[in-house]
Scaffold this motif. Structure first.
Motif, mmCIF file in Angstrom:
data_model
loop_
_atom_site.group_PDB
_atom_site.id
_atom_site.type_symbol
_atom_site.label_atom_id
_atom_site.label_comp_id
_atom_site.label_asym_id
_atom_site.label_seq_id
_atom_site.Cartn_x
_atom_site.Cartn_y
_atom_site.Cartn_z
ATOM 1 N N THR A 63 4.752 -13.425 -7.529
ATOM 2 C CA THR A 63 4.425 -12.026 -7.817
ATOM 3 C C THR A 63 4.000 -11.273 -6.564
ATOM 4 O O THR A 63 3.854 -10.041 -6.601
ATOM 5 C CB THR A 63 3.296 -11.936 -8.855
ATOM 6 O OG1 THR A 63 2.096 -12.523 -8.317
ATOM 7 C CG2 THR A 63 3.669 -12.657 -10.140
ATOM 8 N N LEU A 64 3.800 -11.987 -5.459
ATOM 9 C CA LEU A 64 3.341 -11.332 -4.232
ATOM 10 C C LEU A 64 4.222 -10.166 -3.782
ATOM 11 O O LEU A 64 3.699 -9.139 -3.327
ATOM 12 C CB LEU A 64 3.225 -12.358 -3.099
ATOM 13 C CG LEU A 64 1.959 -13.221 -3.117
ATOM 14 C CD1 LEU A 64 2.077 -14.363 -2.114
ATOM 15 C CD2 LEU A 64 0.728 -12.379 -2.821
ATOM 16 N N PRO A 65 5.559 -10.269 -3.864
ATOM 17 C CA PRO A 65 6.359 -9.110 -3.445
ATOM 18 C C PRO A 65 5.985 -7.829 -4.185
ATOM 19 O O PRO A 65 5.936 -6.749 -3.597
ATOM 20 C CB PRO A 65 7.797 -9.541 -3.750
ATOM 21 C CG PRO A 65 7.758 -11.031 -3.690
ATOM 22 C CD PRO A 65 6.414 -11.413 -4.225
ATOM 23 N N VAL A 66 5.719 -7.963 -5.492
ATOM 24 C CA VAL A 66 5.350 -6.790 -6.285
ATOM 25 C C VAL A 66 3.922 -6.359 -5.963
ATOM 26 O O VAL A 66 3.647 -5.183 -5.713
ATOM 27 C CB VAL A 66 5.505 -7.095 -7.788
ATOM 28 C CG1 VAL A 66 5.076 -5.899 -8.621
ATOM 29 C CG2 VAL A 66 6.944 -7.472 -8.110
ATOM 30 N N VAL A 67 3.005 -7.319 -5.963
ATOM 31 C CA VAL A 67 1.594 -6.998 -5.747
ATOM 32 C C VAL A 67 1.371 -6.394 -4.363
ATOM 33 O O VAL A 67 0.683 -5.373 -4.211
ATOM 34 C CB VAL A 67 0.725 -8.268 -5.928
ATOM 35 C CG1 VAL A 67 -0.728 -7.977 -5.582
ATOM 36 C CG2 VAL A 67 0.827 -8.779 -7.363
ATOM 37 N N ILE A 68 1.960 -6.994 -3.339
ATOM 38 C CA ILE A 68 1.743 -6.505 -1.973
ATOM 39 C C ILE A 68 2.426 -5.159 -1.759
ATOM 40 O O ILE A 68 1.867 -4.267 -1.109
ATOM 41 C CB ILE A 68 2.237 -7.532 -0.946
ATOM 42 C CG1 ILE A 68 1.409 -8.816 -1.048
ATOM 43 C CG2 ILE A 68 2.148 -6.970 0.457
ATOM 44 C CD1 ILE A 68 1.868 -9.922 -0.131
ATOM 45 N N ALA A 69 3.627 -4.996 -2.296
ATOM 46 C CA ALA A 69 4.320 -3.722 -2.113
ATOM 47 C C ALA A 69 3.531 -2.575 -2.735
ATOM 48 O O ALA A 69 3.387 -1.507 -2.137
ATOM 49 C CB ALA A 69 5.721 -3.794 -2.714
ATOM 50 N N ILE A 70 3.014 -2.789 -3.941
ATOM 51 C CA ILE A 70 2.233 -1.741 -4.599
ATOM 52 C C ILE A 70 0.921 -1.506 -3.846
ATOM 53 O O ILE A 70 0.511 -0.365 -3.615
ATOM 54 C CB ILE A 70 1.967 -2.114 -6.065
ATOM 55 C CG1 ILE A 70 3.293 -2.095 -6.849
ATOM 56 C CG2 ILE A 70 0.972 -1.147 -6.702
ATOM 57 C CD1 ILE A 70 3.169 -2.553 -8.278
ATOM 58 N N THR A 71 0.258 -2.595 -3.449
ATOM 59 C CA THR A 71 -0.997 -2.461 -2.702
ATOM 60 C C THR A 71 -0.761 -1.750 -1.381
ATOM 61 O O THR A 71 -1.555 -0.886 -0.970
ATOM 62 C CB THR A 71 -1.623 -3.840 -2.451
ATOM 63 O OG1 THR A 71 -1.807 -4.513 -3.700
ATOM 64 C CG2 THR A 71 -2.971 -3.710 -1.762
ATOM 65 N N SER A 72 0.316 -2.101 -0.694
ATOM 66 C CA SER A 72 0.638 -1.444 0.575
ATOM 67 C C SER A 72 0.893 0.039 0.377
ATOM 68 O O SER A 72 0.527 0.862 1.212
ATOM 69 C CB SER A 72 1.864 -2.106 1.206
ATOM 70 O OG SER A 72 1.623 -3.446 1.520
ATOM 71 N N LYS A 73 1.543 0.370 -0.735
ATOM 72 C CA LYS A 73 1.858 1.780 -0.999
ATOM 73 C C LYS A 73 0.607 2.586 -1.296
ATOM 74 O O LYS A 73 0.484 3.739 -0.879
ATOM 75 C CB LYS A 73 2.825 1.862 -2.176
ATOM 76 C CG LYS A 73 3.219 3.279 -2.525
ATOM 77 C CD LYS A 73 4.672 3.494 -2.273
ATOM 78 C CE LYS A 73 5.081 4.887 -2.714
ATOM 79 N NZ LYS A 73 5.350 5.729 -1.557
ATOM 80 N N LEU A 74 -0.343 1.978 -2.003
ATOM 81 C CA LEU A 74 -1.538 2.699 -2.422
ATOM 82 C C LEU A 74 -2.637 2.696 -1.366
ATOM 83 O O LEU A 74 -3.478 3.593 -1.344
ATOM 84 C CB LEU A 74 -2.087 2.089 -3.716
ATOM 85 C CG LEU A 74 -1.187 2.172 -4.943
ATOM 86 C CD1 LEU A 74 -1.839 1.466 -6.124
ATOM 87 C CD2 LEU A 74 -0.896 3.621 -5.294
ATOM 88 N N ARG A 75 -2.629 1.692 -0.502
ATOM 89 C CA ARG A 75 -3.743 1.505 0.421
ATOM 90 C C ARG A 75 -3.625 2.446 1.613
ATOM 91 O O ARG A 75 -2.551 2.679 2.141
ATOM 92 C CB ARG A 75 -3.768 0.052 0.910
ATOM 93 C CG ARG A 75 -4.967 -0.295 1.763
ATOM 94 C CD ARG A 75 -4.978 -1.804 2.035
ATOM 95 N NE ARG A 75 -6.179 -2.203 2.745
ATOM 96 C CZ ARG A 75 -6.305 -2.207 4.058
ATOM 97 N NH1 ARG A 75 -5.275 -1.830 4.793
ATOM 98 N NH2 ARG A 75 -7.417 -2.579 4.636
ATOM 99 N N VAL A 76 -4.776 2.938 2.051
ATOM 100 C CA VAL A 76 -4.840 3.726 3.281
ATOM 101 C C VAL A 76 -5.080 2.760 4.423
ATOM 102 O O VAL A 76 -6.075 2.031 4.454
ATOM 103 C CB VAL A 76 -5.977 4.761 3.220
ATOM 104 C CG1 VAL A 76 -6.078 5.502 4.546
ATOM 105 C CG2 VAL A 76 -5.740 5.730 2.069
ATOM 106 N N ALA A 77 -4.164 2.729 5.383
ATOM 107 C CA ALA A 77 -4.259 1.782 6.481
ATOM 108 C C ALA A 77 -5.388 2.165 7.429
ATOM 109 O O ALA A 77 -5.844 3.309 7.468
ATOM 110 C CB ALA A 77 -2.942 1.730 7.251
ATOM 111 N N ARG A 78 -5.812 1.181 8.188
ATOM 112 C CA ARG A 78 -6.852 1.426 9.185
ATOM 113 C C ARG A 78 -6.318 2.267 10.330
ATOM 114 O O ARG A 78 -5.118 2.384 10.540
ATOM 115 C CB ARG A 78 -7.369 0.089 9.724
ATOM 116 C CG ARG A 78 -8.098 -0.743 8.689
ATOM 117 C CD ARG A 78 -8.555 -2.055 9.293
ATOM 118 N NE ARG A 78 -7.409 -2.832 9.756
ATOM 119 C CZ ARG A 78 -7.529 -3.915 10.500
ATOM 120 N NH1 ARG A 78 -8.720 -4.315 10.895
ATOM 121 N NH2 ARG A 78 -6.456 -4.596 10.877
#
Length: 377
Positions: A143-158
């Motif tokens: 499930t990592l491809p889905v979880v990480i892609a969504i998290t990456s999309k929502l997260r504000v990077a440093r």
């Protein structure tokens, strides 16, 4: 298991110290010379191939607990990363110039990544595989491809992470949907396989699933954080960064392995394996097999796999790189069925086809980075 980048929504600071939003190179109507260059699709091929290589090697980490079921997860986890750290020592000599460029903050970041993405992650994963077998943890990790892609999309990077070209949810969701459907279908097959086994321990199986979910949490944080550093430092060597993480893993693994040994001596003068029999430390009843497997996984899955993924992370946008972790799932499933000595069922093959279709869709629709050219050797 084990990097993709988080999204970076803020403008990249300019060297003149002016507000980035007013920088002439970032104006919407700038000349062609001032417009961010785009990366053509063929230029993404090296990054995709690096991701494929990393996934193939990461799939090996699912093999260890199946080949050495009598070895506790702590021994396998600390053993693997002790081998990784020892392998990193001679490599550090060749990368000494690159390592000298790292600041104290960089070494602190490498230590955090080593702890969460290496030690804790594999403790969860090895424990999950020993309790639930190979396929279920493999698919939960899948499930990592889905979880990480969504998290990456929502997260504000440093601050400092490079900006990614915007991608609408409407373009992202089809590939995520295909990957999610493939994962769900294979999980359904494995659950049916479990229910048909009269000797199956549902409680132990469920615990394995929970432990695998903990591994997902670790490896959602790790690749995003790791690639943010890489994308904020495009002039740094991915190989040197992989070696730095190996060096930071060594003391953690050494402390963990020594603590496991002392704990086993204190508990029952030699420790106990999962089956209750005496477990001879330091290398167990199959010392040669254990050492060979740990160093093989340490070299290929830990160092070389991390190197390949670092290369992929600097070349690919985060939402695309996240979905390419599916290569690890496909490799791990293949290895699991080889060890099981059976062909996958038709539903499993359909699920794999959906996974591959999702990856192809992702590769064809993702935007690309404005600047991903710096890849020092």
């Amino acid at each position: 298991m084990r990097a993709v980048a988080g999204t970076a929504v803020g403008p990249v600071p300019n060297n003149a110290g002016l507000p980035a939003c007013r920088h002439p190179q970032q104006t919407r109507r700038g000349t062609e010379a001032h417009s961010p260059p785009t990366m053509s699709r063929p230029s993404r091929l090296p990054g995709i191939l690096f991701a494929l290589a990393a996934g193939s090697m990461w799939g090996l980490v699912f093999v260890g607990p199946l080949l050495l079921p009598e070895y506790p997860a702590t021994v396998q986890s600390f053993g693997r990363y002790l081998a990784f750290g020892l392998i990193a020592l001679p490599l550090a000599w060749f990368d000494r110039a690159k390592l000298a460029q790292l600041s104290r903050a960089d070494w602190g970041e490498a230590l955090k990544l080593a702890l969460v993405g290496n030690i804790v992650y594999y403790l969860f994963l090895a424990s999950a595989i020993q309790r639930a077998g190979g396929p279920l943890p493999t698919m939960i990790i899948g499930t990592l491809p889905v979880v990480i892609a969504i998290t990456s999309k929502l997260r504000v990077a440093r601050d400092g992470a490079r900006a990614e070209a915007p991608l609408a949810w409407a373009r992202l969701l089809p590939s995520l949907g295909l990957i999610g459907a493939g994962i769900a279908l294979v999980n359904h097959v494995e659950l049916q396989h479990l229910k048909s086994d009269p000797h199956a321990d549902l409680t132990r199986y469920a615990l394995g699933g929970l432990l695998a979910a903990g591994a997902v949490v670790c490896w959602t944080w790790y690749p995003i954080r790791n690639a943010e550093w890489l994308r904020a430092h495009p002039d740094r060597s991915p190989r040197g960064w992989a070696t730095a993480q190996g060096l930071m893993t060594l003391p953690l693994a050494l402390i963990g392995y020594a603590s496991t040994w002392l704990w086993s001596l204190w508990i029952d003068n030699g420790g106990a394996a999962p089956g209750g029999a005496a477990f001879p430390m330091p290398f167990g009843p199959r010392a040669a097999d254990f050492l060979l497997l740990m160093f093989a996984i340490g070299l290929f899955a830990s160092w070389l796999g991390t190197l390949c993924w670092n290369e992929a992370s600097q070349r690919l946008p985060p939402t695309l790189a996240a979905q390419l972790i599916v290569f690890e799932t496909l490799a791990a499933l293949s290895y699991a069925f080889v060890l099981r000595q059976s062909w996958p069922q038709i539903e499993t093959l359909i699920g794999v086809a959906l996974l591959i279709a999702g990856v192809i869709w992702a590769v064809r629709t993702q935007p690309v980075e404005a600047s991903a050219d710096a890849h020092p050797n």
